[in-house]
Design an enzyme around this catalytic site. Sequence first.
Site, mmCIF file in Angstrom:
data_model
loop_
_atom_site.group_PDB
_atom_site.id
_atom_site.type_symbol
_atom_site.label_atom_id
_atom_site.label_comp_id
_atom_site.label_asym_id
_atom_site.label_seq_id
_atom_site.Cartn_x
_atom_site.Cartn_y
_atom_site.Cartn_z
ATOM 1 N N ASP A 1 33.731 -33.220 -16.341
ATOM 2 C CA ASP A 1 34.702 -34.226 -16.267
ATOM 3 C C ASP A 1 35.008 -34.886 -14.993
ATOM 4 O O ASP A 1 34.971 -36.470 -14.998
ATOM 5 C CB ASP A 1 35.997 -33.752 -16.918
ATOM 6 C CG ASP A 1 35.957 -33.529 -18.261
ATOM 7 O OD1 ASP A 1 35.202 -34.517 -19.011
ATOM 8 O OD2 ASP A 1 36.966 -32.942 -18.631
ATOM 9 N N VAL A 2 34.791 -34.195 -13.992
ATOM 10 C CA VAL A 2 35.131 -34.959 -12.590
ATOM 11 C C VAL A 2 33.940 -35.632 -12.046
ATOM 12 O O VAL A 2 33.942 -36.881 -11.687
ATOM 13 C CB VAL A 2 35.329 -33.741 -11.576
ATOM 14 C CG1 VAL A 2 35.333 -34.483 -10.122
ATOM 15 C CG2 VAL A 2 36.608 -33.103 -11.685
#
Length: 383
Positions: free
Chosen positions: A174-175
């Site tokens: 996600d990052v």
Amino acid sequence: MQETRTDRPLPLEGILVADFSRVLAGPLATMMLADLGARVIKVERPGAGDDTRTWGPPWSPTGSTYFESVNRGKESVALDLSDAGDLALAHELTRRADVLIHNFKPGTMSKLGLGYDEIREDNPGIVYCAINGFGSRAGRDLLGYDFVVQAVGGLMSITGERDEPMKAGVALVDVLTGKDAAIGILAALNARQRTGHGDHLEVTLLTSLLGSLVNQGQSALETGRSPGGMGNQHPSIAPYETLHTADGLIAVACGNDGQFARLAAAIGRPDLANDPRFTTNALRVEHRPVLLAELEDALTAADAATWVDRLNGAQVPAGRVNTIHEAVRLACDLELDPLIEVGPNHAAQIRHPITWTAYQPSEPTPPPGLGEHTDAVRAWLRG
């Protein structure tokens, strides 16, 4: 000559972002845009809001620490997109916006009349960024969750030990995806200055992960063999791993023969640099088990702090395996100013990682309460 930092507007001052995203990748991207000066209006479901508002413990005095980690500097407006009046306000927001970002399943926004093709008719300059797990074609119906993508995307197969794949300690996919989205948005905004037109970007968790595999990905493509987990060891460099001392682990990263020679001398074993098993990196990788035994035999003579000081003094990259608190303290000791304040009743947060020469960022507003800015934003959109 460095330019003195001033209070002039931040790079994205005047950019309006319509944020229809939730959870992590999208909110991280829009928080980075807010940190760079954009106005971010976060559209949330009335009564519920972003899923992460309920993701706890841990909790802060004002809500979920998960939500608060990626939502500073934004305005929250509660809009029910199944209500015709609220949907009309959402349309007006997208008509005014420079950027729209969402992470609904492919097709959802189009059903609401908020797809790219619909919006660009009234707003040809919109930079429209869709984030999803597996794309809008064959993978459109697959749910994109970081943990699953770490598994199917190969990251877990090279993390942890060979017989026990392991996820990363944060939602790393996600990052990475959020950062890729922010990069794409900035590039599209730059292109818009030349063309006057926006663009439709799609960023997927799976492709962001694959793009981050770098040397491990290329190794698999070149050799036809998929690498496996090696714990804290590097597949192509030695010593480049954690090593035991008298009281704990240290990380040592020798990227060349010179560093290895200095390591050998610093631990009192200069003979290792001339050992025919260890004279080149390729040989050290080949004989890694023997090499590690020799190194740890010497390192157990003193504690981790002593060795870190001694190795860094010898220009050998080395450090303790820190906790997060210790890592933040190290960054403070190194005068990196890693923290920012976001207002009363809120803990400090990790700041945006870029340090500007010409800009002096202002203190960001705290993560918003659900619908905190609804009345003001509704009035503005109707004006």
